[in-house]
Design an enzyme around this catalytic site. Structure first.
Site, PDB file in Angstrom:
ATOM      1  N   HIS A  78      73.918  17.126  48.382  1.00 55.39           N
ATOM      2  CA  HIS A  78      74.229  18.029  47.278  1.00 55.39           C
ATOM      3  C   HIS A  78      73.063  18.163  46.305  1.00 55.39           C
ATOM      4  O   HIS A  78      72.197  17.288  46.219  1.00 55.39           O
ATOM      5  CB  HIS A  78      75.480  17.543  46.557  1.00 55.39           C
ATOM      6  N   GLU A  80      72.946  17.949  43.074  1.00 61.95           N
ATOM      7  CA  GLU A  80      72.890  16.878  42.078  1.00 61.95           C
ATOM      8  C   GLU A  80      72.247  15.632  42.676  1.00 61.95           C
ATOM      9  O   GLU A  80      71.425  14.971  42.047  1.00 61.95           O
ATOM     10  CB  GLU A  80      74.300  16.499  41.588  1.00 61.95           C
ATOM     11  N   CYS A 116      81.286  16.945  42.794  1.00 63.59           N
ATOM     12  CA  CYS A 116      82.313  16.315  43.625  1.00 63.59           C
ATOM     13  C   CYS A 116      82.431  14.833  43.245  1.00 63.59           C
ATOM     14  O   CYS A 116      81.635  14.307  42.465  1.00 63.59           O
ATOM     15  CB  CYS A 116      81.959  16.469  45.105  1.00 63.59           C
ATOM     16  N   CYS A 119      79.213  12.924  43.929  1.00 64.17           N
ATOM     17  CA  CYS A 119      78.154  13.240  42.969  1.00 64.17           C
ATOM     18  C   CYS A 119      78.442  12.622  41.606  1.00 64.17           C
ATOM     19  O   CYS A 119      77.514  12.195  40.911  1.00 64.17           O
ATOM     20  CB  CYS A 119      77.971  14.749  42.857  1.00 64.17           C
TER      21      CYS A 119
END
Length: 161
Positions: A78, A80, A116, A119
């Site tokens: 991801h 992040e 999420c 993350c």
């Protein structure tokens, strides 16, 4: 008219998402501390692996996995996470993470975008203090990372967003 600081950094995160290789949703992230960009990240397969855009499909979409569930089936790291990986923790402590997501199929901003569960864990441990998420070209949501600590959604047993 001069753009405000949050939208300035969100614009940079939005430019970053143009590098995304996810076939479903493109995300870009920028970590800023003391008004200095520390790192950027976008979502895509780990280095050396084929991206969903190269494969021509998203495995989660193919399996009809709902948003916010079964991230172990996702090929992507991801945005992040990539931004955090690219930064030294000492530079990230007390920082703000700016996040922008767009639906690949429509180009619209991801509705109710939020990191999420995985993350959130990275963000907490990195020492990031605040997240700013773009809702529209001018509107955004600010989130205090302490909310992720105090409201531990991993204990709720709820899937998705």
């Amino acid at each position: 008219m001069r753009v405000d600081k949050n939208n300035y950094y969100l614009d940079i995160a939005e430019a970053t998402l143009e590098r995304s290789t996810c076939a479903r949703r493109a995300f870009g992230a920028v970590i800023v501390n003391n008004d200095e960009i520390i790192s950027t990240g976008y979502n895509g397969a780990p280095r050396g692996r084929k991206n969903c855009t190269d494969l021509g499909y998203c495995m989660r979409e193919k399996l009809e996995i709902p948003r916010g569930e079964r991230y172990e089936m996702c090929r992507s790291v991801h945005a992040e996470q990539n931004a955090i990986i690219s930064a030294a923790r000492k530079d990230v402590i007390g920082s703000t993470l700016y996040l922008v997501g767009k639906e690949v199929s429509t180009g619209e901003y991801v509705k109710n975008a939020m990191p999420c569960m995985f993350c959130k864990r990275f963000i907490i441990n990195a020492g990031i203090k605040k997240i700013v998420v773009r809702n529209t070209k001018e509107e955004y949501t600010e989130v205090d990372v302490n909310n992720f600590i105090e409201n531990d959604d991993s204990l709720e047993g709820v899937f998705g967003y």
